[in-house]
Structure formats: C-alpha cells, structure tokens
Design a protein around this motif. Sequence first.
Motif, PDB file in Angstrom:
ATOM      1  N   LYS A 346       0.817  -1.216   0.000  1.00 27.20           N
ATOM      2  CA  LYS A 346       0.000   0.000   0.000  1.00 27.20           C
ATOM      3  C   LYS A 346       0.852   1.269   0.000  1.00 27.20           C
ATOM      4  CE  LYS A 346      -4.012  -2.179   0.427  1.00 27.20           C
ATOM      5  NZ  LYS A 346      -5.098  -2.100  -0.585  1.00 27.20           N
ATOM      6  N   ALA A 347       1.788   1.360   0.937  1.00 24.68           N
ATOM      7  CA  ALA A 347       2.634   2.542   1.058  1.00 24.68           C
ATOM      8  C   ALA A 347       4.002   2.247   0.441  1.00 24.68           C
ATOM      9  CB  ALA A 347       2.780   2.953   2.517  1.00 24.68           C
ATOM     10  N   GLN A 348       4.496   3.189  -0.326  1.00 26.07           N
ATOM     11  CA  GLN A 348       5.743   2.994  -1.063  1.00 26.07           C
ATOM     12  C   GLN A 348       6.943   2.879  -0.119  1.00 26.07           C
ATOM     13  OE1 GLN A 348       6.519   6.035  -3.987  1.00 26.07           O
ATOM     14  NE2 GLN A 348       8.688   5.512  -4.138  1.00 26.07           N
ATOM     15  N   PRO A 349       7.699   1.784  -0.194  1.00 29.75           N
ATOM     16  CA  PRO A 349       8.891   1.642   0.659  1.00 29.75           C
ATOM     17  C   PRO A 349       9.906   2.747   0.379  1.00 29.75           C
ATOM     18  CG  PRO A 349       8.293  -0.463  -0.332  1.00 29.75           C
ATOM     19  CD  PRO A 349       7.467   0.583  -1.013  1.00 29.75           C
ATOM     20  N   GLY A 350      10.540   3.208   1.442  1.00 33.55           N
ATOM     21  CA  GLY A 350      11.584   4.203   1.304  1.00 33.55           C
ATOM     22  C   GLY A 350      11.098   5.631   1.194  1.00 33.55           C
ATOM     23  N   LYS A 351       9.785   5.836   1.255  1.00 34.77           N
ATOM     24  CA  LYS A 351       9.242   7.185   1.140  1.00 34.77           C
ATOM     25  C   LYS A 351       9.493   7.967   2.424  1.00 34.77           C
ATOM     26  CE  LYS A 351       6.878  10.206  -1.275  1.00 34.77           C
ATOM     27  NZ  LYS A 351       7.356  10.686  -2.589  1.00 34.77           N
ATOM     28  N   VAL A 352       9.892   9.215   2.296  1.00 33.71           N
ATOM     29  CA  VAL A 352      10.066  10.114   3.435  1.00 33.71           C
ATOM     30  C   VAL A 352       9.070  11.255   3.288  1.00 33.71           C
ATOM     31  CG1 VAL A 352      11.643  11.636   4.688  1.00 33.71           C
ATOM     32  CG2 VAL A 352      12.507   9.518   3.653  1.00 33.71           C
ATOM     33  N   LEU A 353       8.226  11.427   4.278  1.00 37.92           N
ATOM     34  CA  LEU A 353       7.200  12.467   4.258  1.00 37.92           C
ATOM     35  C   LEU A 353       7.510  13.518   5.315  1.00 37.92           C
ATOM     36  CD1 LEU A 353       4.025  10.218   3.841  1.00 37.92           C
ATOM     37  CD2 LEU A 353       5.235  11.522   2.072  1.00 37.92           C
ATOM     38  N   GLU A 354       7.414  14.772   4.931  1.00 40.02           N
ATOM     39  CA  GLU A 354       7.866  15.861   5.794  1.00 40.02           C
ATOM     40  C   GLU A 354       6.741  16.643   6.454  1.00 40.02           C
ATOM     41  OE1 GLU A 354      10.577  18.269   3.567  1.00 40.02           O
ATOM     42  OE2 GLU A 354      12.059  16.663   3.353  1.00 40.02           O
ATOM     43  N   ASP A 355       5.505  16.449   6.019  1.00 38.69           N
ATOM     44  CA  ASP A 355       4.406  17.186   6.635  1.00 38.69           C
ATOM     45  C   ASP A 355       4.092  16.629   8.019  1.00 38.69           C
ATOM     46  OD1 ASP A 355       3.754  18.972   4.412  1.00 38.69           O
ATOM     47  OD2 ASP A 355       3.148  17.135   3.374  1.00 38.69           O
ATOM     48  N   PRO A 356       3.607  17.466   8.931  1.00 38.37           N
ATOM     49  CA  PRO A 356       3.334  17.006  10.294  1.00 38.37           C
ATOM     50  C   PRO A 356       2.229  15.948  10.359  1.00 38.37           C
ATOM     51  CG  PRO A 356       3.490  19.400  10.230  1.00 38.37           C
ATOM     52  CD  PRO A 356       3.454  18.931   8.811  1.00 38.37           C
ATOM     53  N   VAL A 357       2.503  14.914  11.133  1.00 39.18           N
ATOM     54  CA  VAL A 357       1.511  13.908  11.506  1.00 39.18           C
ATOM     55  C   VAL A 357       1.656  13.676  13.006  1.00 39.18           C
ATOM     56  CG1 VAL A 357       1.469  12.775   9.246  1.00 39.18           C
ATOM     57  CG2 VAL A 357       3.077  11.988  10.994  1.00 39.18           C
ATOM     58  N   ARG A 385      -4.446   7.542   5.455  1.00 40.88           N
ATOM     59  CA  ARG A 385      -4.176   6.566   4.396  1.00 40.88           C
ATOM     60  C   ARG A 385      -3.980   7.228   3.023  1.00 40.88           C
ATOM     61  NH1 ARG A 385      -8.965   2.403   4.817  1.00 40.88           N
ATOM     62  NH2 ARG A 385     -10.051   4.381   5.247  1.00 40.88           N
ATOM     63  N   PRO A 386      -4.806   8.207   2.631  1.00 41.86           N
ATOM     64  CA  PRO A 386      -4.558   8.832   1.329  1.00 41.86           C
ATOM     65  C   PRO A 386      -3.191   9.510   1.248  1.00 41.86           C
ATOM     66  CG  PRO A 386      -6.779   9.332   2.092  1.00 41.86           C
ATOM     67  CD  PRO A 386      -6.059   8.698   3.244  1.00 41.86           C
ATOM     68  N   TYR A 387      -2.723  10.069   2.364  1.00 44.55           N
ATOM     69  CA  TYR A 387      -1.412  10.717   2.393  1.00 44.55           C
ATOM     70  C   TYR A 387      -0.306   9.671   2.331  1.00 44.55           C
ATOM     71  CZ  TYR A 387       2.351  13.768   4.128  1.00 44.55           C
ATOM     72  OH  TYR A 387       3.519  14.482   4.277  1.00 44.55           O
ATOM     73  N   LEU A 388      -0.477   8.570   3.050  1.00 43.18           N
ATOM     74  CA  LEU A 388       0.533   7.510   3.047  1.00 43.18           C
ATOM     75  C   LEU A 388       0.703   6.893   1.664  1.00 43.18           C
ATOM     76  CD1 LEU A 388      -0.286   5.531   6.339  1.00 43.18           C
ATOM     77  CD2 LEU A 388       1.666   7.028   5.920  1.00 43.18           C
ATOM     78  N   THR A 389      -0.393   6.736   0.957  1.00 44.70           N
ATOM     79  CA  THR A 389      -0.364   6.070  -0.346  1.00 44.70           C
ATOM     80  C   THR A 389      -0.214   7.055  -1.494  1.00 44.70           C
ATOM     81  OG1 THR A 389      -2.788   6.097  -0.393  1.00 44.70           O
ATOM     82  CG2 THR A 389      -1.719   4.120   0.484  1.00 44.70           C
ATOM     83  N   GLU A 390      -0.039   8.332  -1.175  1.00 44.57           N
ATOM     84  CA  GLU A 390       0.167   9.398  -2.162  1.00 44.57           C
ATOM     85  C   GLU A 390      -1.022   9.574  -3.101  1.00 44.57           C
ATOM     86  OE1 GLU A 390       4.615   9.977  -3.196  1.00 44.57           O
ATOM     87  OE2 GLU A 390       4.317   7.797  -3.140  1.00 44.57           O
ATOM     88  N   GLN A 391      -2.203   9.186  -2.638  1.00 46.26           N
ATOM     89  CA  GLN A 391      -3.407   9.536  -3.382  1.00 46.26           C
ATOM     90  C   GLN A 391      -3.636  11.048  -3.318  1.00 46.26           C
ATOM     91  OE1 GLN A 391      -6.848   7.172  -2.261  1.00 46.26           O
ATOM     92  NE2 GLN A 391      -5.540   5.418  -1.796  1.00 46.26           N
ATOM     93  N   THR A 392      -3.088  11.661  -2.269  1.00 46.96           N
ATOM     94  CA  THR A 392      -3.114  13.108  -2.151  1.00 46.96           C
ATOM     95  C   THR A 392      -1.773  13.583  -1.616  1.00 46.96           C
ATOM     96  OG1 THR A 392      -4.184  15.012  -1.099  1.00 46.96           O
ATOM     97  CG2 THR A 392      -4.041  13.001   0.199  1.00 46.96           C
ATOM     98  N   LYS A 393      -1.385  14.766  -2.032  1.00 47.20           N
ATOM     99  CA  LYS A 393      -0.176  15.387  -1.497  1.00 47.20           C
ATOM    100  C   LYS A 393      -0.514  16.490  -0.503  1.00 47.20           C
ATOM    101  CE  LYS A 393       2.858  14.284  -5.382  1.00 47.20           C
ATOM    102  NZ  LYS A 393       3.599  13.260  -4.610  1.00 47.20           N
ATOM    103  N   GLU A 394      -1.809  16.642  -0.237  1.00 47.19           N
ATOM    104  CA  GLU A 394      -2.241  17.633   0.748  1.00 47.19           C
ATOM    105  C   GLU A 394      -1.779  17.211   2.142  1.00 47.19           C
ATOM    106  OE1 GLU A 394      -4.006  20.643   0.679  1.00 47.19           O
ATOM    107  OE2 GLU A 394      -3.405  20.506  -1.433  1.00 47.19           O
ATOM    108  N   PRO A 395      -1.159  18.097   2.898  1.00 47.19           N
ATOM    109  CA  PRO A 395      -0.769  17.753   4.266  1.00 47.19           C
ATOM    110  C   PRO A 395      -1.986  17.350   5.090  1.00 47.19           C
ATOM    111  CG  PRO A 395       0.245  19.826   3.590  1.00 47.19           C
ATOM    112  CD  PRO A 395      -0.773  19.481   2.542  1.00 47.19           C
ATOM    113  N   PRO A 396      -1.853  16.353   5.939  1.00 46.87           N
ATOM    114  CA  PRO A 396      -2.991  15.948   6.777  1.00 46.87           C
ATOM    115  C   PRO A 396      -3.474  17.056   7.708  1.00 46.87           C
ATOM    116  CG  PRO A 396      -1.294  14.249   6.772  1.00 46.87           C
ATOM    117  CD  PRO A 396      -0.701  15.456   6.109  1.00 46.87           C
ATOM    118  N   HIS A 397      -2.544  17.934   8.120  1.00 48.17           N
ATOM    119  CA  HIS A 397      -2.895  18.994   9.076  1.00 48.17           C
ATOM    120  C   HIS A 397      -2.305  20.320   8.616  1.00 48.17           C
ATOM    121  CE1 HIS A 397      -3.974  15.846  12.014  1.00 48.17           C
ATOM    122  NE2 HIS A 397      -2.881  15.239  11.604  1.00 48.17           N
ATOM    123  N   ARG A 398      -3.103  21.334   8.666  1.00 48.73           N
ATOM    124  CA  ARG A 398      -2.577  22.684   8.488  1.00 48.73           C
ATOM    125  C   ARG A 398      -2.126  23.238   9.840  1.00 48.73           C
ATOM    126  NH1 ARG A 398       0.124  26.499   5.653  1.00 48.73           N
ATOM    127  NH2 ARG A 398      -0.221  28.520   6.648  1.00 48.73           N
TER     128      ARG A 398
END
Length: 495
Positions: A346-357, A385-398
């Motif tokens: 489901k989630a791409q291995p090796g991905k680094v996400l910088e938005d706050p969670v 889940r949409p953020y983890l799977t890159e269905q969206t690039k919108e940060p989960p939290h503003r």
Amino acid sequence: MDSVSMKSIIAISLHLLLMTDFVMAETQNPPPQAEASSKPNIIVIMADDLGYNDLGSYGCKDIPTPHLDKLASDGVRFTSGYVTWPMCGPSRAGFLTGKQQSKFGYYENVSAPFDPKQGLPKIETIASLLKKQGYVTGGVGKWHMGTTNDQHPNAMGFDDWFGFLGGGLMYFPLDHPSYKGRFAPIKRPLNMKYLQHTMPVIHNREPVEWKQYLTRELTDAGIRFLEKKRKEPFFLFMSYNAPHLDLEAPEETIAKFPPEKMSKIPGVKPADRSVYAAMVWEMDQGIGQLLAKLDELELSENTVVWFLSDNGGMRKTSDNRPLRGTKGAPHEGGIRVPMFVRWPGKAQPGKVLEDPVTSLDITATSIAMAGGDPQAAKLHGKDIRPYLTEQTKEPPHRTLYWHTARGPAPEGVIRDGDFKLIIGKKSVELYNLKEDLGETKNLAAEYPEKVQAMKARWLEWDKDKAPPLWTGDKNIQYADYDWLKGSPHYRDGSE
C-alpha cells in the motif's frame, strides 16, 4: 428443434442463470472468512524516551539499529512525527484513546500508582475500538494508565496483557545481584519513582516470575502473542520500557559500546551514553526478532507495523539534535519523535514524508484500516491513508495544537504551517521551523500580529478543556490487588 434439444437448452440456460446469481451473491456478500482475512493485522511499537537522533535512519552514528532502520526503509518515514505531550503519561493517554488528553482532563503522569483517582477514566481505547471490528487485542510492556480494576488493560479493551502497570520497571528481577538487596526486601517506604519501578510483571491479572533482562522478556511475550493469535486479525501494542531510566543493560551488551567511542553530545556523559546505547541496541534486537517471527508465520504481507517514541529523549542520555530541548520541553526535542510505518503493498517503501503527523493519526488510521469509522468514534486524529499512499499530497494537518501545562493553566503550543508559537506562563516564543528547526531565534517581537492571531486561535481551541482528573499525590505504598500478591506492595485490606 426436437423436444429433447429444447429441454437441454432450457436446462443449460437455467444452470447459467443460477451460476450468475451465485457469483453475484458471492461478490456482493463475501463469506465472513474472506472479510476477516482482508483485515490487516496491526502492530504499534512504542519506545520510551528515545531521542530523535538515536536511530540510524534519523542520523545516529554511535548506536547501530539495523532492524528499525530496515523497518523504516521498508515503509514510510516521517520527519515531523509528533506526540501530544512531552512526557510519558499524557502522551500515552492521547495515543491510547485517540483523543487530545486535555479534553478529558489528563494533564500529568500517574505518579502515585495506587491512588485510585490517578489514571484513565472510563473511556474507549484503540484496543476496545479494534475489538468492535473483530480484532483480538494484545499489549506487552508499560501501561502507566492506573491500577484500579477498571483501569486494568483487560478492562480497557486488551484481551491479553503481559507487562507492568506502573510508569517504569527495573530491568532485572528485584533479587538480581546487581541490586545488592536494595529491593528484596524493601526496608522502608519508596519514593514515587521506585514505588512504580518495583511493581510485579503480570500476565493479565496474575503475577508471573521472570528471570531475564526485561527487554528480552517483553520481546518473548510479544512473540508468544503472535504465535497464539496468528489465525485471527490481531492488534498488538508493543510498549517497551527501553530506553527509559534506570540505566541498566546486560554487561556483555554494555561492553559493545565503550564510553570513549560514543558520540559527544552536550550534557551527556559518555558512560551514561554507553549504557543507553546498550538499551537501545537490545530493543532493536528484540524488534528484529518480532519482525522475523512475522516472516516465519507468513504474516508480514498482511501486517501494518507502526513505530514511534512516546516523547523526546532524555537530557541525561539522548541525542535530539538538530532539535532543541528534551523530554518535558514544549520545544521540538520534547514533542517531535522518530515515527514510521510499514504497510506492505500500500505505502511505497523508502518514502520520506515531511508534513506534520501525530500519534493521534496512528490511532485514527488504524481504526480506519480495520474497517471502523474514526469520525464516528469522535477521534481527534485523521485517517492519513490517502497521504501515506500518495493519493493526495495535501498535508494531513494545516494546524496542530498542544496543551502542555500540568493542569488547566493556559500554556501550550500551536503549529500553523511553518510557524510555531509556544505560550508559556509569562512569555511567548515564535519560530519559523522551516528556516530554524533548532528554534534558536525567537521571532515574537518581530511578528506581534502573528503572535496575537496564533495565540487567539490556541485559546479558542483550548476553551473546552476538561477539569483535571486528579490533583496532588498520595504516596500509597500498598494495595490488595490479587496481581500484587508476592510483591513488596501487597497488603491485605484487613491488615
């Protein structure tokens, strides 16, 4: 066409019609077994007081953590993973309930474990919510959420619990030679810390004997749970005590980390860093064994594994660089932690996400993965889940909020985009985290309007905080719970 041919055609047509109806019924109403098998197993591994820079995947040079690094590289790693408070108890209360703990009055650590007022109120937990989705639920290690019968993990949604109910534990049995009779027997009342650290290891509501280093004992318990529950959808909370104080590890492990070879960290003694490194290494080895057991049982491909620390690392032992502050502080070093998740397929291995969670998102997302509804459960985290799977690039939290006072006083943190405001007792601090991750330059005087706007938003968010569940401490040394029998803290109610 003769009558025989006509009957054959009719028979074949009826057969095809019935088969079509059967296939459609199977598609629309899959059997319960298929539904159950589609649910991912969920494991949350939580370290205790681990520094932000104390894993190889976050830049550590002096402590090898190959298993955790592999888990991070096989999954998605967050650089801005947050917990809800800079110390153990409220942070864990937030994760376990999926709710901001100030909203139900949980403002400080349980310091007097036998005070019945201290700990979680009657409330849903991640375990009880997952039980409603058909999961068998297990927990291993540190609880720290109270000791009454209603606060016991078995009463809070955990079908199976192996561990201890206090805020920490000595890493060897109390009669271990290294303690030189200090705890066996206990000759005088203990302070709050050691009162908690000398409580028994229990399996559900029964005390158990244990002989080996605590981290290894907890790992073995986690493996037993996996072996026993491998045929059912399961949730396992691996709540390690390491690397929380006291500084203790097997001598042969400490020997792997000579003080002179440890990284030079301001305020940290090389000898302390040596033992701390051994504790982190032992935890990493245990996690490696858990992951290997998943492989052996052919469970890895259907198991989501989360990892995080409950708060920032300790001033005495940890490396939180490049962050400012340590455990207990509202700065990034107190609330930003190592955090990653492996979600096979489901989630791409090796991905680094910088938005706050946040840790609240782990709870909400896990419930959603299991088929539940985080919003219906009134959880405060988001399904990412949409953020983890890159269905969206919108940060989960503003915007993110923290209440950091040890009570209802108006002290806390708001992060809005790149800006972070710390609201203290007498002053405020404003930082641009994108330009100044180390929080070295207070911008409050330069941006007074931004300070006022952010503070007003935080005060509005904080309006519905709850009264404290408890205030003050009662140094109660004894209780009459059956699981305390055989421990120095058991005393029959008639005594």
